[in-house]
Design an enzyme around this catalytic site. Structure first.
Site, PDB file in Angstrom:
ATOM      1  N   ARG A1315       4.681   3.953  12.194  1.00 11.54           N
ATOM      2  CA  ARG A1315       3.984   3.317  10.823  1.00 11.54           C
ATOM      3  C   ARG A1315       3.898   1.801  10.947  1.00 11.54           C
ATOM      4  O   ARG A1315       5.250   1.386  10.958  1.00 11.54           O
ATOM      5  CB  ARG A1315       4.699   3.957   9.888  1.00 11.54           C
ATOM      6  CG  ARG A1315       4.034   3.295   8.329  1.00 11.54           C
ATOM      7  CD  ARG A1315       4.815   3.604   7.110  1.00 11.54           C
ATOM      8  NE  ARG A1315       4.417   3.021   6.130  1.00 11.54           N
ATOM      9  CZ  ARG A1315       5.175   2.523   4.959  1.00 11.54           C
ATOM     10  NH1 ARG A1315       6.358   2.807   5.145  1.00 11.54           N
ATOM     11  NH2 ARG A1315       4.536   1.761   3.950  1.00 11.54           N
ATOM     12  N   HIS A1360       0.841  -3.775   2.603  1.00 11.13           N
ATOM     13  CA  HIS A1360       2.214  -3.917   2.467  1.00 11.13           C
ATOM     14  C   HIS A1360       2.732  -5.419   2.075  1.00 11.13           C
ATOM     15  O   HIS A1360       3.264  -5.981   2.706  1.00 11.13           O
ATOM     16  CB  HIS A1360       2.893  -3.505   3.928  1.00 11.13           C
ATOM     17  CG  HIS A1360       4.307  -3.163   3.651  1.00 11.13           C
ATOM     18  ND1 HIS A1360       5.031  -1.788   4.195  1.00 11.13           N
ATOM     19  CD2 HIS A1360       5.209  -3.513   3.016  1.00 11.13           C
ATOM     20  CE1 HIS A1360       6.079  -1.762   3.985  1.00 11.13           C
ATOM     21  NE2 HIS A1360       6.445  -2.978   3.399  1.00 11.13           N
ATOM     22  N   GLU A1405       4.458   1.204  -1.681  1.00 15.78           N
ATOM     23  CA  GLU A1405       5.560   1.031  -2.801  1.00 15.78           C
ATOM     24  C   GLU A1405       4.722  -0.042  -4.077  1.00 15.78           C
ATOM     25  O   GLU A1405       5.192  -1.116  -3.934  1.00 15.78           O
ATOM     26  CB  GLU A1405       6.833   0.043  -2.424  1.00 15.78           C
ATOM     27  CG  GLU A1405       7.486   0.989  -1.453  1.00 15.78           C
ATOM     28  CD  GLU A1405       8.837   0.312  -1.076  1.00 15.78           C
ATOM     29  OE1 GLU A1405       9.039  -0.706  -1.429  1.00 15.78           O
ATOM     30  OE2 GLU A1405       9.717   1.201  -0.190  1.00 15.78           O
ATOM     31  N   ASN A1547       9.195   6.656   0.151  1.00 13.23           N
ATOM     32  CA  ASN A1547      10.435   5.917   0.709  1.00 13.23           C
ATOM     33  C   ASN A1547      11.591   5.891   0.149  1.00 13.23           C
ATOM     34  O   ASN A1547      11.652   5.968  -1.293  1.00 13.23           O
ATOM     35  CB  ASN A1547       9.871   4.371   0.608  1.00 13.23           C
ATOM     36  CG  ASN A1547       8.682   3.980   1.493  1.00 13.23           C
ATOM     37  OD1 ASN A1547       8.258   4.646   2.380  1.00 13.23           O
ATOM     38  ND2 ASN A1547       7.937   2.819   1.536  1.00 13.23           N
ATOM     39  N   TYR A1549      15.921   5.242   0.034  1.00 10.53           N
ATOM     40  CA  TYR A1549      17.378   4.687   0.612  1.00 10.53           C
ATOM     41  C   TYR A1549      18.432   5.202  -0.079  1.00 10.53           C
ATOM     42  O   TYR A1549      19.583   5.384   0.866  1.00 10.53           O
ATOM     43  CB  TYR A1549      17.139   3.197   0.731  1.00 10.53           C
ATOM     44  CG  TYR A1549      15.666   2.707   1.250  1.00 10.53           C
ATOM     45  CD1 TYR A1549      16.209   2.201   2.708  1.00 10.53           C
ATOM     46  CD2 TYR A1549      14.565   2.546   0.914  1.00 10.53           C
ATOM     47  CE1 TYR A1549      14.998   1.655   3.576  1.00 10.53           C
ATOM     48  CE2 TYR A1549      13.647   1.947   1.599  1.00 10.53           C
ATOM     49  CZ  TYR A1549      13.870   1.731   3.022  1.00 10.53           C
ATOM     50  OH  TYR A1549      12.807   1.299   3.901  1.00 10.53           O
ATOM     51  N   GLU A1614       9.818   5.922   4.675  1.00  9.49           N
ATOM     52  CA  GLU A1614      10.738   4.847   5.038  1.00  9.49           C
ATOM     53  C   GLU A1614      12.123   5.471   4.735  1.00  9.49           C
ATOM     54  O   GLU A1614      12.462   6.187   3.654  1.00  9.49           O
ATOM     55  CB  GLU A1614      10.604   3.705   4.381  1.00  9.49           C
ATOM     56  CG  GLU A1614       9.320   2.720   4.766  1.00  9.49           C
ATOM     57  CD  GLU A1614       9.530   1.362   3.894  1.00  9.49           C
ATOM     58  OE1 GLU A1614      10.511   1.017   3.232  1.00  9.49           O
ATOM     59  OE2 GLU A1614       8.354   0.877   3.849  1.00  9.49           O
TER      60      GLU A1614
END
Length: 1762
Positions: A1315, A1360, A1405, A1547, A1549, A1614
């Site tokens: 990606r 992005h 995002e 995404n 985290y 992500e």
């Protein structure tokens, strides 16, 4: 036949009252008898029982010598019965043989007595036979049965049976015409109901009709009359007599709650609405209050069970919310999440030894059933049966007692009759009676269901809890009022009890009244009573295994004409009143009349349980108090409970009623229906104004726990097992060599100081050994209060705090927690915590007021005896500290610890304590923190006795304390150990000390010296060789000499003293709180001071959380190191951590998250020491049990697991969040691996996508190359102070020029996809199609081709974050025209690359674009000037732009290119900071909805979520705006955006802990979200402050996406972790992260069926991490930025990730090596160079060079030192 009687007589008043007895014609017939008989006849009574008195009729036993007056009296009575239309049932005799005959002939085993009785019967038939046609020979044969069972004559029963046959034949012979010509004659041989199990019915001549009646009913009115006759004439003194007796062994002590009153969570986990939810939301409760949160018990199972453990109940009755189990209409599947709540509650109860009693229905009908008619509709019966079936099957393996309904009369009366309760129907003519009809049928069906399907395998009991007042006649002299009182009970209790417990039908009184009213009121019937079919009656009768009774109050009843008015008083012809002298309560219907309970129990036993021998369970009894005023000191409730419980005890002891349970209503204050929270029934006060809903025990809770402890009111005899005597041999330790300088324990610094932050913080799961001692602590002065109570003498702390000006402001411990007077309250907390041990100290001046034995105070001794006995009764080990700083002032007046004679004085005190308490106390500590006594008390003078002689006094005092300790130890060893078997030690305090630079030897020596001066000062003499450590002797000796002194200021021990001191401890006790950073200094010589003797400086550890005490940072990892140091230094002793805790400010009351983090992290470090390092950790004691007097901090800080309100004279104790967490740790004996943290071994599908990712601005560089235009990030990064270290992406990783290198490392990684994003200004320099930059397009062409050639699929992100600056200049994403420009740009990319690219992302995002870039301004374009509106406008346009591009691809390209396109959204997972708190749970929801939901809801559902729209609109309008700050979509826009996805790009985290945060009226996104976030301290860190390692959250948010958005296919686009600081290619934290996070993805995919298509690791290589520059590194490959060629070097995580890809998941190691694990990919070295004979990459060679250089410097420094 309906039977009444017998007639009662009044005996002459005795010493205090009137005694009721059966009328026997020894006195004239009582006045009013005729009226009484007429009343009975009017109530459809047909027969009346007339027991004859054998003794009165034939006093000599001879039929020839009767008492003629008695014969005449009986004849008159029989004739009177005939005149009023009643038939007499004549009983010849009971069973007991008259004493005059028994003394002559014996008992029923005597044939002579049998012959005498037969003559008596013949006499009776002759005298009364013409007046009676129904006879009973003998009744109440229970005594005969008992006599036979206990060794009486074996022929008694046989004789009686034969006698009965003889009399039967005699009657037939005497009255042959009656027998032959009439069917009226019915002779019952005996009243045999108590004997049926023993007698063969065929032996008893009987008429079936009479026996059937005796089995089913005692005549209406008979039971009430009997009870009234028994009790009605009691004097007040007799009535209120209190008995000091115990309840039967095994008695069930309970408290209760009801679902809608306490649970809250009204819409949690899919719960359906109930009729009470609607009632509240319509504003019908007091002050429009609702039960939406109530006590929040749905989230507070642990809180509630904590209270139950504290109360010491053995039973808890609660109800299940039907709507939580079945949220939807009948026939749908039950809610698993709802059932899990009750599973958790039931399991928690059983774990705590508490029996669950479950009520299936307590008034909270599901709303959908109410819409279908509710209980007035027969459908409810079927629905209830299905619901009961589920509950029995789901919970019945653990629940053994069930109530089908609780207080069903209230449902019928208030819900469908008066309409006071929901559903609010006001129909007492039809609905109320039909509801009762259906409830009875529903109950019966549930009972039969259990009986037929579950009873055999589950072995439980099913009953019903009926409510009833007691009713007494308003005028006891008026028979009509007596009859009215009976009707009152029949209309309330009998309405339900009669069908179940008697004959399957309503009571005759009720039916008669309804029928009479029907006839009387043909035009306005006040009641229509449904009729049971015979089959229904049969099915209802006997459907209860116990009689549940809810009873609260009594009424005075008078007879009245109710006319044609509906309702019980109108139909029943009675009126209810209360006596104004009865104590009132907060409720206008509850008045305290405790004697009514005993009478009601007797009535129930007589009326309903004569034949059906089931026990009575008191299922509810209590009273409300006001919601304001004195909330905790509820003396009125105590008096109420005391009286009512005693009445139940009297019913058991004096009346023989079988009561097996008493339930106090209720566990805690709750939502009381229409009264809301204005009435409080709870034993625990709930503060409904606070979101925590804290529960605080009231005084009634402590009273009830004491009643339970004593099992009633008998004198207290605590039952406990004296601890087993162990350790009877001397444990004196052998001498070990003295410490070196530095000590050998310096290996601890070598072992741990090189740990990375990740290694240091990584949580270690596991459990401590069995028998581990979990405890809490306190000390006498801090908690006891009673400073001068009962002869206690003053201590030095009393003197200090009472001295004017000594301490400003002047708090003191005069009252403190008042534990001296509140022992029960302290024991409550300890029981609830389930600690294994309790460490407390003895107040020397409470036992010896002047410090000497001659002043012995036995009241003080008694307090400690009661405390110790209470602890042992609940299996809590007392750990007693003999001295915790509170020296008797009288001894301080003699010099205190600076006086050498204190050794003997202290020993005498210890000797007394060992002798007095040592039979039960097996753990002793002589002193607590002698270092603090010596230095703070006699050096600094900060604490009493406030001596300031820092150079000499501390050393002398310590010297005396060490000798005093040794003396006490030897006293115990010599005098008591052999028969008491206890252990003795001393509690020493120690900070951990970390050298400022562990690589500098002098600093390590300083750190070691610091420990020797603090811990070694006392530990070295005791645990090593009887002398001080050499480091101390050397330092103090040299300093003393330099100061010109002739000898050291540190005293010396003689050889005898050393031998005496050495080894005087049976275990090692350490108090630990914090860690200090130490550096060597050359300290001043003068003034003389212990502080300067050490030659070091101390500083706090600044990287750890602060606490409420400035120099006590929370440095958990220091504990592990300290424990290892003790192990190495003192010969591996057994260690008890005797104090460890954290101070919080007094504003922190119950929600003490910081304390939770502190204890979790510190306990885990102790566990690491035990499990990983082999340290013999044997116990952990949390400081402290409760907030208390904290010495010099007074009451400004608190260490407690329980909050104490020092402003309240009751000193209420409320458990904090930390108390519940600590209980869980104790229960689990540590930290067993959570289920969701365990590794799962399975494989992903073969077509699973494995990818890694980058973004154009972060890696490409070439910022001005080949015609690229400027982006907003180019401008942002070239603006001062925007990017860390002034970094920028001008070159970045230079990927624009390194296609081949990037593809090579992708191949090494073995990914299937890559990606990356396209730089919009590289393709369209000004953002528009005016100019297309072919050079830029060619770069992406080449990259895509190279990827495809390597068999790697490109996954392209169109946007992005690097918007062309030219478009930002016209407003950027705030300008709607950018939407069209974005569509045009996408069109070009699809056209150019779409035939080769099958995976597309429109925007990455959008949250960060809108919020971080245009709200906070922390990213490009850096806008922060309009936070109230700009983020929402930008987000609005981003969604429309995404939709337009999706439709472009869908309409123009999909058919020919066959790709997939979507948007990628980001979100943390959010957990509540306090999972027990609805407010925090709601905040966590908002965090997720305001992050992922902001954009996912419009795309996957349509439009913004209601939560966002509602909150932002309401806050906007409240600020005076005319409309919401959140833009609105038109219906056309909603439809255009909805469904614009082919997958869910995601995404993720990390996870955060959320809590509510009120921004008042500030208008911005964070204010709208209304939530703050923090991280749990147990979560490992990363290189980014916002990113903590929390794998569990990944699975949870993936499940959220599945459930919230319809399980769309998900591609994780992500996921990764950062690092910062020195370069380390062995990136263990990243390998750990990927392994754990990907494993959670696997669980979500395989176990949870989340539709996951692929996983993408962020990122391929270290790059420009936006505003943090290059300092945070996420890459799998290290990019060596010091090399102009920017080589990519594989980190260890490359091998981890590529292996997971190769294995397609996680092979099970238990099955042996998997083939995918055989080879490990080689690292990419980049350009090779020769270094020390090795071929290394440039980066590796650079690291090698730096390392070699550092080693050379270290060697030089070492030589210099030498």
């Amino acid at each position: 036949m309906l039977l009444g009687g017998p007639l009662r007589k009044l005996k002459v008043r005795g010493s205090g009252g009137v005694e009721n007895d059966v009328f026997d014609c020894s006195d004239p017939i009582p006045p009013g008898t005729r009226q009484y008989f007429e009343y009975l006849q009017s109530r459809e009574v047909t027969h009346f029982k007339v027991p004859l008195s054998w003794t009165q009729l034939l006093p000599t036993g001879l039929s020839s010598q009767p008492q003629q007056a008695v014969v005449t009296c009986y004849k008159t009575l029989l004739k009177l019965l005939h005149r009023v239309g009643l038939q007499p049932l004549v009983v010849l005799h009971g069973s007991t043989v008259p004493e005059s005959l028994k003394s002559r002939y014996g008992g029923w085993e005597s044939q002579e007595l049998v012959h005498m009785f037969q003559q008596y019967a013949e006499f009776a038939f002759q005298e009364f036979g013409a007046l009676a046609s129904s006879w009973v020979t003998l009744s109440d044969l229970g005594h005969v049965q008992h006599d036979e069972q206990t060794g009486g004559a074996p022929r008694s029963l046989q004789n009686i049976l034969q006698l009965n046959k003889n009399i039967y034949q005699l009657y037939h012979q005497r009255f042959p015409e009656s027998v032959l010509k009439s069917n009226d004659l019915n002779i019952v041989g005996c009243d045999v109901m108590d004997m049926l199990p023993k007698l063969d019915v065929q032996d008893v001549p009987t008429s079936h009709g009479t026996l059937e009646y005796k089995r089913t009913a005692t005549a209406i009115g008979d039971s009430y009359q009997n009870v009234w006759n028994k009790f009605g004439s009691q004097t007040t003194t007799e009535r209120d007599l209190f008995i000091n007796e115990s309840f039967p062994s095994g008695f069930q002590w309970a408290t209760s709650s009801e679902s809608f009153k306490v649970e809250g969570g009204w819409s949690e986990e899919g719960k359906g609405q109930t009729i009470w939810d609607r009632f509240c939301h319509e504003g019908l409760a007091f002050e429009r209050q609702t039960a939406d949160v109530a006590c929040d018990s749905f989230h507070k199972v642990d809180y509630d069970v904590y209270l139950l453990r504290g109360l010491n109940v053995n039973t808890y009755q609660f109800s299940i919310s039907w709507a939580r189990i079945y949220p939807n209409v009948w026939g749908f599947r039950p809610s698993e999440k709802g059932a899990l709540y009750y599973d958790k509650l039931i399991d928690a109860l059983i774990e705590s030894g508490i029996q669950p009693v479950v009520t299936l229905y307590h008034w909270d009908l599901p709303l959908h059933l109410a819409y279908m008619g509710g209980w007035a509709d027969i459908q409810a019966v079927r629905s209830f049966t299905d619901y009961a079936d589920f509950c029995f099957s789901r919970f019945g393996d653990r629940v053994k007692i069930w109530n089908t309904f609780s207080s069903p009369w209230v449902v019928s009366h208030a819900g469908y009759g008066t309409g006071e309760h929901p559903p609010g129907d006001k129909d007492y003519v039809d609905a109320a009676y039909q509801v009762t009809h259906n409830i009875l049928k529903a109950h019966a069906e549930a009972w039969h269901l259990y009986n037929d399907k579950y009873r055999k395998k589950q072995g439980g009991k099913v009953g019903i809890a009926l409510n009833s007042d007691w009713a007494e006649p308003m005028d006891p002299s008026r028979p009509e009022d007596i009859a009215a009182a009976d009707r009152y009970l029949q209309f309330m209790l009998g309405w339900f009890a009669h069908p179940i417990f008697v004959d399957g039908d309503y009571p005759a009184t009720l039916k008669t009244q309804v029928e009479e009213k029907r006839n009387k009121c043909p035009d306005s019937e006040p009641a229509r009573l449904p009729v049971f079919t015979p089959e229904e009656s049969q099915r209802i009768r006997g459907t209860a295994d116990f009689f549940g009774l809810n009873h609260y109050t009594s009424r005075l009843i008078n007879n009245s004409d109710g006319g044609c008015i509906p309702g019980p008083q109108g139909v029943g012809d009675f009126q209810a009143h209360v006596d104004p002298s009865w104590p009132s309560t907060a409720s206008d219907w509850i008045y305290s009349a405790p004697w009514g309970l005993r009478r009601l129990l007797n009535y129930i036993s007589t009326e309903y349980l004569k034949a059906t021998k089931v026990p009575i369970h008191i299922t509810g009894n209590g009273m409300p108090t006001e919601y304001s005023g004195e909330t905790l000191n509820d003396t009125s409730r105590i008096e109420y409970m005391k009286s009512y419980i005693n009445e139940a005890l009297k019913a058991i002891h004096l009346d023989g009623v079988n009561v097996q349970r008493f339930t106090v209503q209720s566990l805690m204050d709750g939502f009381e229906g229409p009264q809301g929270y204005s009435e409080r029934f709870g034993l625990h006060y709930v503060n409904f104004d606070l979101p925590d809903r804290p529960r605080t025990p009231k005084q009634s809770a402590y009273f009830y726990s004491k009643v339970i402890e004593k099992n009633g009111f008998a004198p207290n005899n605590l039952l406990f097992h004296v601890p087993e005597v162990k350790n009877t041999e001397s444990n004196k330790l052998l001498s070990i060599p003295p410490s070196t300088v530095p000590s050998q324990a310096r290996v601890v610094w070598r072992k741990f100081s090189s740990q990375s932050n990740f290694q240091r913080k990584l949580f270690h799961y596991g459990t401590f050994p069995q028998g581990f001692s979990w405890g809490v602590s306190s000390s006498a002065y801090q908690i006891e209060g009673g400073w001068n109570a009962d002869g206690k003498g003053p201590s030095v702390w009393d003197t200090f705090t009472h001295r004017p000006g000594s301490f400003f402001p002047i708090p003191n411990g005069d009252v403190a927690c008042d534990s001296y007077h509140r022992l029960e309250e302290d024991l409550y907390m300890l029981r609830a915590l389930r600690v294994k041990s309790y460490r407390f100290s003895l107040s020397w001046s409470r036992i010896f007021p002047d410090g000497h034995r001659t002043s012995l105070n036995w009241k003080g001794v008694d307090y400690y005896n009661r405390l110790i006995d209470g602890l042992i009764a609940y299996n809590i080990t007392p750990m007693v500290t003999l001295y915790h700083w509170d020296l008797p002032q009288a001894l301080q007046d003699l010099g205190g610890w600076d006086n050498v004679n204190m050794t003997e004085t202290f020993n005498d005190f210890c000797d007394f304590c060992f002798a007095t308490f040592g039979d039960r106390v097996k753990f002793w500590m002589t002193f607590n923190q002698p270092h603090t006594i010596a230095w703070s008390g006699y050096g600094l003078g900060q604490i009493p006795p406030n001596v300031k002689r820092p150079g000499t006094a501390p050393y002398r005092v310590a010297h005396n304390i060490i000798k005093a300790h040794a003396k006490a130890y030897h006293t115990y060893d010599d005098k008591y150990r052999s028969y008491q078997g206890g252990l003795v030690s001393i509690a020493l305090n120690a900070d951990w000390v970390e050298p400022k630079d562990v690589n500098v030897l002098r600093e390590v020596v300083a750190a070691d010296r610091a420990l020797q001066f603090q811990l070694g000062w006392f530990a070295h003499p005791i645990f090593k060789n009887g002398d001080y450590p050499d480091a101390m002797k050397w330092q103090v000796g040299n300093k003393s000499e330099l100061q010109g002194l002739s000898e050291s200021r540190l005293p010396s021990f003689t050889e005898e003293e050393k031998s005496f001191i050495n080894g005087t401890a049976d275990f090692f006790c350490v108090n630990h709180y914090t860690t200090k950073i130490v550096s060597h200094v050359t300290a001043r010589l003068n003034p003389q001071s212990y502080k300067y003797d050490k030659d070091l400086s101390e500083a706090v550890e600044k990287d750890s959380p602060t606490t409420a005490i400035s120099n006590q940072t929370a440095v958990a990892w220091g504990l592990r190191r300290l424990l290892n140091w003790i192990k190495e230094e003192y010969g591996d002793p057994e260690i008890y951590i005797t104090e460890n805790g954290v101070a919080t400010g007094m504003k922190t009351t119950v929600d003490d998250t910081a304390r939770v983090f502190y204890h979790k992290t510190y306990i885990d470090e102790a566990f690491k020491a035990y499990d990983l390092d082999g340290v013999k950790v044997r116990g952990y004691i949390a400081t402290s049990l409760m907030d208390s007097y904290e010495w010099l901090n007074g009451y400004k800080v608190g260490f407690g697991l329980h909050h104490v309100d020092f402003t309240n004279p009751n000193r209420p104790r409320t458990p904090k969040y930390s108390a519940h967490v600590y209980y869980q740790v104790i229960k689990d004996n540590g930290f067993p691996m959570p289920y969701d943290e365990r590794m799962y071994y399975e494989f992903f599908p073969n077509d699973f996508i494995w990818s890694t990712a980058t973004a154009s601005y972060q890696i490409e560089g070439g910022w001005r190359a080949d015609g690229k235009g400027l982006s907003i990030w180019d401008k942002f990064a070239h603006t001062p102070l925007r990017v860390g270290n002034d970094d920028n992406g001008d070159i970045a990783c230079d990927s624009y020029h390194k296609v081949e290198e990037d593809v090579a490392i992708l191949k090494q990684l073995k990914v299937t996809h890559y990606r990356f994003s396209i730089s919009w200004p590289r393709v369209l320099p000004d953002g528009t199609t005016k100019y297309i930059n072919e050079a830029g397009l060619n770069y992406y062409d080449r990259l895509v081709d190279a990827l495809l050639a390597a068999n790697i699929q490109p996954h392209i992100t169109l946007y992005h974050w690097d918007l062309p600056q030219a478009l930002q200049d016209i407003g950027g994403w705030e300008n709607e025209t950018v939407i069209d420009y974005f569509r045009d740009y996408a069109d070009i990319i699809f056209d150019r690359l779409g035939h080769k690219v099958k995976f597309w992302i429109t925007i990455n995002e959008p949250y960060n674009i809108a919020m971080v870039g245009n709200g906070y301004g922390a990213a490009a374009p850096g806008n922060s000037f309009r936070p109230a509106t700009l983020p929402y406008i930008v987000g609005h346009n981003l969604l429309k732009a995404h939709a337009e591009v999706w439709h472009l691809y869908n309409g123009t390209y999909r058919a020919k290119q066959g790709g997939r396109i979507s948007i990628t959204l980001n979100s943390d997972w959010a957990e509540p900071r306090n999972p027990y708190k609805q407010e925090d749970i709601d905040a966590a929801r908002r965090v997720v909805q305001f992050t992922i939901g902001w954009f996912a809801h419009p795309v996957f559902i349509g439009d913004y979520s209601n939560i966002m729209k509602t909150i932002i609109r309401e806050r906007s309008l409240a600020a005076g705006l005319l409309k919401s700050r959140l833009p609105e979509f038109t219906p056309e826009e909603i439809n255009r955006i909805r469904g614009t996805h082919d997958y869910f790009g995601f995404n993720h985290y990390t996870t955060v802990l959320a809590f509510p945060l009120d921004y008042k009226n500030h208008q911005h996104y964070d204010g709208d979200k209304g939530a703050g976030t923090i991280a749990d301290r147990t979560w490992p860190d990363s290189g980014s402050s916002w990113l903590k390692v929390t794998p569990f959250g990944f699975r949870r948010i993936l499940n959220f996406i599945k459930n919230e958005y319809g399980n769309p296919p998900i591609i994780i686009t992500e996921n990764g972790i950062s690092e910062r600081g020195p370069i380390d290619l062995n990136d263990v934290q990243r390998s750990y992260y990927y392994e754990k996070y990907i494993n959670q993805v696997l669980k979500a995919s395989v176990i949870d069926n989340v539709n996951i298509l692929g996983y993408t690791a962020w990122s391929l290589m270290d790059n420009l991490e936006w505003a943090t520059g290059f300092s945070e590194r996420f890459g799998l490959f290290y990019v060596n930025r010091s090399d102009p060629t920017l080589p990519r070097v594989a980190k260890a995580s490359v091998a981890t990730y590529s292996t997971i890809i190769k294995c397609k998941g996680f092979p099970n190691p238990a099955q042996g090596p998997h083939e995918c694990m055989t080879s490990v990919p080689q690292k990419t070295r980049g350009k090779a160079v020769s270094f020390l004979g090795m071929e290394l990459s440039i980066g590796e060679a650079e690291i090698g060079l730096y390392t070699t250089f550092a080693l050379l410097i270290a060697a030089v420094l070492q030589q210099c030192k030498c």
